[in-house]
Design an enzyme around this catalytic site. Structure first.
Site, PDB file in Angstrom:
ATOM      1  N   LYS A 277      62.327 -13.124 -38.196  1.00 36.80           N
ATOM      2  CA  LYS A 277      61.862 -12.339 -37.056  1.00 36.80           C
ATOM      3  C   LYS A 277      62.397 -12.978 -35.777  1.00 36.80           C
ATOM      4  O   LYS A 277      62.453 -14.207 -35.659  1.00 36.80           O
ATOM      5  CB  LYS A 277      60.330 -12.321 -37.057  1.00 36.80           C
ATOM      6  CG  LYS A 277      59.691 -11.444 -35.979  1.00 36.80           C
ATOM      7  CD  LYS A 277      58.178 -11.408 -36.201  1.00 36.80           C
ATOM      8  CE  LYS A 277      57.458 -10.539 -35.185  1.00 36.80           C
ATOM      9  NZ  LYS A 277      56.005 -10.452 -35.463  1.00 36.80           N
TER      10      LYS A 277
ATOM     11  N   SER B 213      54.664  -5.434 -35.337  1.00 41.57           N
ATOM     12  CA  SER B 213      55.707  -6.251 -34.715  1.00 41.57           C
ATOM     13  C   SER B 213      56.724  -6.828 -35.684  1.00 41.57           C
ATOM     14  O   SER B 213      57.876  -7.015 -35.330  1.00 41.57           O
ATOM     15  CB  SER B 213      55.086  -7.360 -33.864  1.00 41.57           C
ATOM     16  OG  SER B 213      54.591  -8.413 -34.639  1.00 41.57           O
TER      17      SER B 213
ATOM     18  N   SER C  94      50.441  -8.015 -38.189  1.00 44.63           N
ATOM     19  CA  SER C  94      51.871  -7.726 -38.154  1.00 44.63           C
ATOM     20  C   SER C  94      52.702  -8.323 -39.283  1.00 44.63           C
ATOM     21  O   SER C  94      53.914  -8.122 -39.322  1.00 44.63           O
ATOM     22  CB  SER C  94      52.467  -8.169 -36.812  1.00 44.63           C
ATOM     23  OG  SER C  94      51.983  -7.330 -35.785  1.00 44.63           O
TER      24      SER C  94
END
Length: 468
Positions: free
Chosen positions: A83, A156, A180
């Site tokens: 991420k 997210s 998330s």
């Protein structure tokens, strides 16, 4: 050895055996992954940036080590993705914010350093919502759900969910502040873990809300989750909130329900929860019973107050995290993140203290409940992944938004670990997710429960048909 036709969908523990036995080369596996990303990610938009030169250099290094008889870990030579909120030395880390489009860290986040030491290969940085809040910055096109382009990809860590589900990485590293990791897993048919708060270092991870942020793996199976967690977990002197190291013996963990005490609150599991989710959870209950586990009727502490408080609770901490750029550069922020920060800045100290007291009460109540249990069963969300239109309507209705996070955000507040896993598909072919919640430090029992489900089912092996 010729490359398997399903190479991109192998689980990490399967790929690890092939690499360590020299039946597959880290270089050829990485080249195949990069080719698949190039072919498919123009449609899926899961990557914020791909790092092919770095990936191939790391793959060659892993291959050379194997040639000398050196294997750094079970993850040696396996291509992963991160991420885009984890600092990567020499590679942009923007956290989904155009404001940080040129931010190049000089030091790896601790979790990134641990993955590199384990011999993994970094394919690139995965797309995310702005600052890890609700939606993407208006200038950034969001990732596309491989199970259905009209449907939510799950908050997210959406790029993580899409890339892992579509075979564009073997696993990914995400973060969870209100759901998330678990939402993208539910939306994309994956297994993921929000660990105990402090189990995994947050040093070098872009902060959203310090006491709510959790770093964890997004994978295709509970066994893979355990593999990745055992690599990244443990105390970090650079993060004083990180917990002492606890060894997770991957091969030694049982994969049955035998003797496990599983808490069931039927009222909680049915309150506003779609029948298709309820039926899926009932299948898990049957597996527990038939597998030698104990189903125990419990009464969950009320999650309505803490889920209703979550946005304000998060907003205060997000305002602190962004104090260096907001409001000075507010024009460069999107509307959703601006609204969150403005709300946090406006909250009074007394109101925030009331939120903290409610959080402490809830945490103590969950601690007490789990003292007599191994895990509690819950949905991830009350329904399958909503359409983008339904999601837009949710944003306008505070109570509907509270309902969406009622099974996830409370355990960010309390810090208890949760494992999300796939429970099949709806009639429309969309993934359904459920979760187990355990006492703090209970990641091993969570992975055991997940492995028990996945030993008795093939839900975790379902793939989006258009991207097989």
């Amino acid at each position: 050895m010729s490359l398997p036709s399903d190479l991109h969908y192998l689980e990490m523990h399967e790929l690890s055996l092939l690499i360590r036995s020299r039946k597959l080369s880290p270089v050829e596996v990485t080249e195949a992954q990069l080719a698949r990303i190039e072919a498919l990610d123009g449609t899926l938009r899961s990557y914020a940036r791909v790092t092919p030169e770095l990936a191939l250099a790391q793959a060659r290094e892993a291959e050379q080590a194997l040639a000398k008889g050196v294997c750094h870990s079970p993850l040696h030579g396996i291509p992963l993705a991160l991420k885009d909120l984890f600092d990567t030395a020499g590679v942009v880390t923007a956290a989904g914010m155009p404001l940080h489009a040129d931010r190049v860290p000089q030091q790896d986040a601790t979790v990134v350093a641990r993955l590199r030491e384990a011999g993994t290969v970094m394919l690139g940085k995965l797309q995310m919502t702005e600052g890890a809040f609700a939606i993407n910055h208006p200038s950034i096109a969001p990732p596309v759900n491989p199970w259905g382009a009209d449907h939510w990809t799950g908050a997210s860590s959406s790029g993580c969910g899409v890339a892992t589900a579509a075979g564009l990485c073997y696993a990914s590293l995400g973060s969870d502040t209100g759901g998330s990791i678990r939402f993208p897993c539910a939306a994309n048919g994956l297994t993921g873990l929000k660990p105990t708060w402090g189990r995994v270092s947050r040093f070098g991870a872009f902060e959203m809300a310090a006491s709510l942020d959790h770093v964890g793996p997004i994978t295709r199976s509970a066994r893979d989750t355990l593999f990745l967690l055992s690599t990244i977990a443990g105390h970090d002197p650079l993060d004083p909130t990180s917990q002492p190291s606890v060894c997770l013996e991957v091969p030694g963990i049982d994969d049955s329900f035998r003797g496990l005490r599983v808490g069931i609150d039927e009222r909680w599991l049915s309150d506003g929860v779609d029948p298709v989710i309820q039926r899926a959870l009932q299948q898990i209950m049957r597996m527990v019973h038939e597998g030698g586990g104990q189903l125990r009727s419990v009464r969950m502490p009320d999650t309505r107050e803490v889920s209703g408080n979550w946005e304000a609770h998060c907003g205060v901490q997000t305002a602190v995290a962004h104090a260096g750029t907001y409001p000075q550069r507010a024009a460069e922020y999107g509307p959703a993140l601006s609204r969150l920060i403005d709300g946090g800045r406006a909250l009074s100290g007394m109101d925030y203290q009331r939120i903290l007291l409610a959080a402490q009460r809830f945490t103590g109540e969950v601690d007490a409940l789990l003292h007599e249990l191994d895990v509690v069963l819950a949905p991830v969300q009350p329904y399958a992944a909503p359409t983008h239109e339904q999601l837009a309507n949710l944003a306008l209705d505070p109570e509907a938004n509270r309902r969406l996070i009622q099974f996830t955000a409370p355990f960010n507040v309390s810090g208890h670990p949760s494992l999300s896993l796939p429970l099949g598909l709806t009639e429309a072919g969309l993934p359904i997710g459920g979760q187990f919640i355990a006492r703090k430090g209970g990641e091993a029992v969570l992975c055991r429960a997940g492995m028990a489900v996945q030993k008795l089912s093939d839900w975790h092996r379902l793939r989006p048909p258009a991207f097989a």
